[in-house]
Design a protein around this motif. Structure first.
Motif, PDB file in Angstrom:
ATOM      1  N   PHE A  58       0.816  -1.208   0.000  1.00 19.93           N
ATOM      2  CA  PHE A  58       0.000   0.000   0.000  1.00 19.93           C
ATOM      3  C   PHE A  58       0.847   1.254   0.000  1.00 19.93           C
ATOM      4  CE2 PHE A  58      -3.584  -2.625   1.144  1.00 19.93           C
ATOM      5  CZ  PHE A  58      -4.639  -1.926   0.593  1.00 19.93           C
ATOM      6  N   GLU A  59       0.278   2.291  -0.592  1.00 15.52           N
ATOM      7  CA  GLU A  59       0.846   3.628  -0.437  1.00 15.52           C
ATOM      8  C   GLU A  59      -0.363   4.534  -0.307  1.00 15.52           C
ATOM      9  OE1 GLU A  59       3.290   5.642  -3.609  1.00 15.52           O
ATOM     10  OE2 GLU A  59       1.447   5.508  -4.753  1.00 15.52           O
ATOM     11  N   PHE A  60      -0.276   5.521   0.577  1.00 19.95           N
ATOM     12  CA  PHE A  60      -1.403   6.418   0.785  1.00 19.95           C
ATOM     13  C   PHE A  60      -1.011   7.823   0.338  1.00 19.95           C
ATOM     14  CE2 PHE A  60      -1.485   3.099   4.069  1.00 19.95           C
ATOM     15  CZ  PHE A  60      -2.623   2.426   3.636  1.00 19.95           C
ATOM     16  N   CYS A  61      -1.758   8.343  -0.641  1.00 19.67           N
ATOM     17  CA  CYS A  61      -1.453   9.666  -1.168  1.00 19.67           C
ATOM     18  C   CYS A  61      -2.498  10.644  -0.652  1.00 19.67           C
ATOM     19  CB  CYS A  61      -1.475   9.651  -2.694  1.00 19.67           C
ATOM     20  SG  CYS A  61      -0.376   8.435  -3.398  1.00 19.67           S
ATOM     21  N   LEU A  62      -2.153  11.330   0.422  1.00 19.23           N
ATOM     22  CA  LEU A  62      -3.101  12.271   1.001  1.00 19.23           C
ATOM     23  C   LEU A  62      -2.826  13.660   0.464  1.00 19.23           C
ATOM     24  CD1 LEU A  62      -2.233  10.332   3.969  1.00 19.23           C
ATOM     25  CD2 LEU A  62      -4.643  10.890   3.826  1.00 19.23           C
ATOM     26  N   VAL A  63      -3.880  14.329   0.034  1.00 15.80           N
ATOM     27  CA  VAL A  63      -3.706  15.652  -0.546  1.00 15.80           C
ATOM     28  C   VAL A  63      -4.405  16.687   0.324  1.00 15.80           C
ATOM     29  CG1 VAL A  63      -4.061  17.089  -2.574  1.00 15.80           C
ATOM     30  CG2 VAL A  63      -3.639  14.647  -2.847  1.00 15.80           C
ATOM     31  N   ASP A  64      -3.615  17.595   0.870  1.00 17.86           N
ATOM     32  CA  ASP A  64      -4.178  18.658   1.695  1.00 17.86           C
ATOM     33  C   ASP A  64      -4.570  19.808   0.776  1.00 17.86           C
ATOM     34  OD1 ASP A  64      -4.682  20.701   3.512  1.00 17.86           O
ATOM     35  OD2 ASP A  64      -2.565  21.262   3.555  1.00 17.86           O
ATOM     36  N   ASP A  65      -5.873  20.024   0.676  1.00 21.39           N
ATOM     37  CA  ASP A  65      -6.398  21.007  -0.267  1.00 21.39           C
ATOM     38  C   ASP A  65      -6.417  22.396   0.369  1.00 21.39           C
ATOM     39  OD1 ASP A  65      -7.673  22.272  -2.315  1.00 21.39           O
ATOM     40  OD2 ASP A  65      -9.608  21.313  -2.011  1.00 21.39           O
ATOM     41  N   GLY A  66      -5.263  22.865   0.805  1.00 19.45           N
ATOM     42  CA  GLY A  66      -5.170  24.195   1.405  1.00 19.45           C
ATOM     43  C   GLY A  66      -5.985  24.352   2.680  1.00 19.45           C
ATOM     44  N   SER A  67      -5.922  23.349   3.548  1.00 23.82           N
ATOM     45  CA  SER A  67      -6.691  23.405   4.788  1.00 23.82           C
ATOM     46  C   SER A  67      -6.221  24.546   5.678  1.00 23.82           C
ATOM     47  CB  SER A  67      -6.552  22.095   5.559  1.00 23.82           C
ATOM     48  OG  SER A  67      -6.971  21.022   4.778  1.00 23.82           O
TER      49      SER A  67
ATOM     50  N   PHE B  23      -8.031  24.524  -3.691  1.00 24.50           N
ATOM     51  CA  PHE B  23      -8.311  24.443  -5.126  1.00 24.50           C
ATOM     52  C   PHE B  23      -9.550  23.602  -5.420  1.00 24.50           C
ATOM     53  CE2 PHE B  23      -3.937  25.871  -5.453  1.00 24.50           C
ATOM     54  CZ  PHE B  23      -3.942  26.635  -6.605  1.00 24.50           C
ATOM     55  N   GLY B  24     -10.141  22.998  -4.407  1.00 28.14           N
ATOM     56  CA  GLY B  24     -11.340  22.183  -4.612  1.00 28.14           C
ATOM     57  C   GLY B  24     -11.030  20.706  -4.713  1.00 28.14           C
ATOM     58  N   LYS B  25     -12.068  19.914  -4.464  1.00 28.49           N
ATOM     59  CA  LYS B  25     -11.893  18.456  -4.394  1.00 28.49           C
ATOM     60  C   LYS B  25     -11.400  17.866  -5.707  1.00 28.49           C
ATOM     61  CE  LYS B  25     -14.252  14.164  -3.459  1.00 28.49           C
ATOM     62  NZ  LYS B  25     -15.492  13.407  -3.451  1.00 28.49           N
ATOM     63  N   GLU B  26     -11.895  18.389  -6.826  1.00 31.65           N
ATOM     64  CA  GLU B  26     -11.505  17.846  -8.131  1.00 31.65           C
ATOM     65  C   GLU B  26      -9.999  17.991  -8.335  1.00 31.65           C
ATOM     66  OE1 GLU B  26     -13.570  16.371 -10.151  1.00 31.65           O
ATOM     67  OE2 GLU B  26     -15.429  16.861  -9.111  1.00 31.65           O
ATOM     68  N   ALA B  27      -9.482  19.165  -7.988  1.00 34.09           N
ATOM     69  CA  ALA B  27      -8.052  19.420  -8.129  1.00 34.09           C
ATOM     70  C   ALA B  27      -7.260  18.487  -7.214  1.00 34.09           C
ATOM     71  CB  ALA B  27      -7.746  20.874  -7.800  1.00 34.09           C
ATOM     72  N   ALA B  28      -7.771  18.304  -5.992  1.00 30.73           N
ATOM     73  CA  ALA B  28      -7.073  17.446  -5.035  1.00 30.73           C
ATOM     74  C   ALA B  28      -7.030  16.005  -5.531  1.00 30.73           C
ATOM     75  CB  ALA B  28      -7.756  17.525  -3.671  1.00 30.73           C
ATOM     76  N   MET B  29      -8.127  15.552  -6.125  1.00 33.74           N
ATOM     77  CA  MET B  29      -8.145  14.182  -6.646  1.00 33.74           C
ATOM     78  C   MET B  29      -7.151  14.037  -7.793  1.00 33.74           C
ATOM     79  SD  MET B  29     -11.919  12.554  -6.579  1.00 33.74           S
ATOM     80  CE  MET B  29     -12.852  13.836  -7.303  1.00 33.74           C
ATOM     81  N   LEU B  30      -7.092  15.050  -8.648  1.00 36.05           N
ATOM     82  CA  LEU B  30      -6.150  15.001  -9.771  1.00 36.05           C
ATOM     83  C   LEU B  30      -4.708  14.915  -9.249  1.00 36.05           C
ATOM     84  CD1 LEU B  30      -5.499  15.281 -12.818  1.00 36.05           C
ATOM     85  CD2 LEU B  30      -5.343  17.743 -12.427  1.00 36.05           C
ATOM     86  N   ALA B  31      -4.400  15.760  -8.265  1.00 39.95           N
ATOM     87  CA  ALA B  31      -3.046  15.754  -7.703  1.00 39.95           C
ATOM     88  C   ALA B  31      -2.718  14.373  -7.144  1.00 39.95           C
ATOM     89  CB  ALA B  31      -2.936  16.808  -6.610  1.00 39.95           C
ATOM     90  N   GLY B  32      -3.678  13.788  -6.448  1.00 38.02           N
ATOM     91  CA  GLY B  32      -3.477  12.460  -5.870  1.00 38.02           C
ATOM     92  C   GLY B  32      -3.222  11.420  -6.945  1.00 38.02           C
ATOM     93  N   LEU B  33      -4.020  11.465  -8.000  1.00 34.10           N
ATOM     94  CA  LEU B  33      -3.860  10.488  -9.082  1.00 34.10           C
ATOM     95  C   LEU B  33      -2.501  10.648  -9.752  1.00 34.10           C
ATOM     96  CD1 LEU B  33      -7.384  10.480 -10.818  1.00 34.10           C
ATOM     97  CD2 LEU B  33      -6.425   8.769  -9.291  1.00 34.10           C
ATOM     98  N   GLN B  34      -2.049  11.908  -9.867  1.00 37.42           N
ATOM     99  CA  GLN B  34      -0.748  12.126 -10.499  1.00 37.42           C
ATOM    100  C   GLN B  34       0.404  11.675  -9.608  1.00 37.42           C
ATOM    101  OE1 GLN B  34      -1.157  16.263 -11.629  1.00 37.42           O
ATOM    102  NE2 GLN B  34      -1.722  15.711 -13.722  1.00 37.42           N
TER     103      GLN B  34
END
Ligand code: UDP
Ligand code: MG
Length: 312
Positions: free
Chosen positions: A36-45, A72-83
């Motif tokens: 496993f690897e966990f990619c957590l993206v902090d969306d400017g909290s 930047f919003g959830k969509e941006a955070a998901m994209l960053a995570g996928l990348q």
């Protein structure tokens, strides 16, 4: 062993993050036949989310993170995570534990043999949600299906596990206005829908106000359908036909009965109606134009300020 990356967008989730990390570790323990690897993206909290992520990744190297320079919003955070994700399989999950992490076991079973490319959670019922919101959600799925070519399964969530091939396909879509629900269905691939009952948030509160949800739905429809644009032409033609008919009727009437001045209220309401329709459609046109304008700028979807390797 195959590697599963779990992408989690986090926005002001300090209350629920410790629980989430525990759960993720527990599920990783259950599934000892994969890495496993966990990619957590902090969306400017604005709260302690980033500190928690730093601590988490220090303590356990499987936890990686990226932190945005602002929200930047959830969509941006998901994209960053996928990348960020390096896995052979990539899962996307909400931070609030409304998406039960143990579903990953079942999801992995579905995709591991290659029969399916993706296993996604479908919400059948929701605990602790108002009638207005679930009704609104049902209406949204109906409208989306009516408007766009891509198909939307009712109750489809973003919670899913995808094979690398599908992830690369999702990442190959370069648009700025990212509507992930649409992108997931647009890229196709075989998806297995796994029903589940959504639980209440484990802690913290929802980041989506009613206004934000309406905005999100409108954006989604615009991103995946240009039918509203055609609608204005159709209505325009109908208006023209009606206008010609009334004109003819008026001419004939005038020839037969003369021209008594009447019908002032009708004229006013017609002017208002046509004016209103025109404004509405010009406005809609403007919305599409604005989207095109934003796309044409080629701005990055998000900006990273810090990762597990330190400041950028
Ligand atoms: N989220 C985010 N950026 C935002 C809003 C939300 O990354 O601007 C994340 C949030 O941290 C959570 C997920 O998106 O992990 C879903 O948000 P939430 O639970 O508030 O939405 P709901 O489940 O109520 O639809
Ligand atoms: Mg939630």
């Amino acid at each position: 062993m195959p590697l599963i990356s779990v992408v989690v967008p986090c926005y002001n989730e300090e209350e629920v993050l410790p629980k989430l990390c525990d759960e993720l570790r527990r599920v990783a323990g259950l599934m000892d036949y994969v890495d496993f690897e966990f990619c957590l993206v902090d969306d400017g909290s604005a709260d302690g989310t980033l500190e928690l992520l730093r601590a988490c990744s220090k303590a356990d190297a499987r936890f990686r993170f990226a932190s945005f320079s602002r929200n930047f919003g959830k969509e941006a955070a998901m994209l960053a995570g996928l990348q960020m994700a390096k896995g052979d399989y990539v899962a996307v999950m909400d931070a609030d534990l409304q998406h039960p992490p143990e579903m990953l076991v079942e999801m992995y079973e579905a995709v591991k043999d290659g029969e399916y490319d993706c296993a996604a959670a479908r919400r059948t019922a929701r605990e602790g949600e108002t009638k207005v919101r679930s009704g609104g959600s049902a209406l949204f799925f109906k409208l989306m299906n009516a408007l766009s070519e891509t198909e939307y399964v009712e109750g489809a969530t973003d919670y899913r596990l995808m094979r690398r091939g599908m992830v690369d396909a999702v990442l190959s879509l370069p648009e700025y206005n990212r509507f992930t629900k649409g992108i997931f269905s647009w890229v196709g691939f075989k998806t297995k829908w796994i029903p589940y009952v959504s639980r209440d948030r484990a802690a913290g509160e929802t980041k989506w106000s009613f206004r934000k949800l309406v905005r999100y739905s409108v954006d989604g429809m615009m991103a995946f359908s240009t039918k509203p644009l055609a609608l204005s032409s159709i209505l325009g033609v109908i208006c023209c036909v009606i206008a010609v008919i009334t004109l003819l009727v008026t001419v004939v009437k005038t020839i037969i009965f003369g021209n008594p001045v009447a019908g002032y209220p009708t004229i006013v309401s017609l002017i208002l109606l046509v004016g209103g329709l025109l404004m509405f459609f010009i406005g809609m046109l403007g919305q599409y134009l604005a989207k095109t304008y934003m796309e044409a700028k080629h701005r990055p979807v998000y900006i990273v300020r810090e990762t597990e390797d330190g400041l950028k």
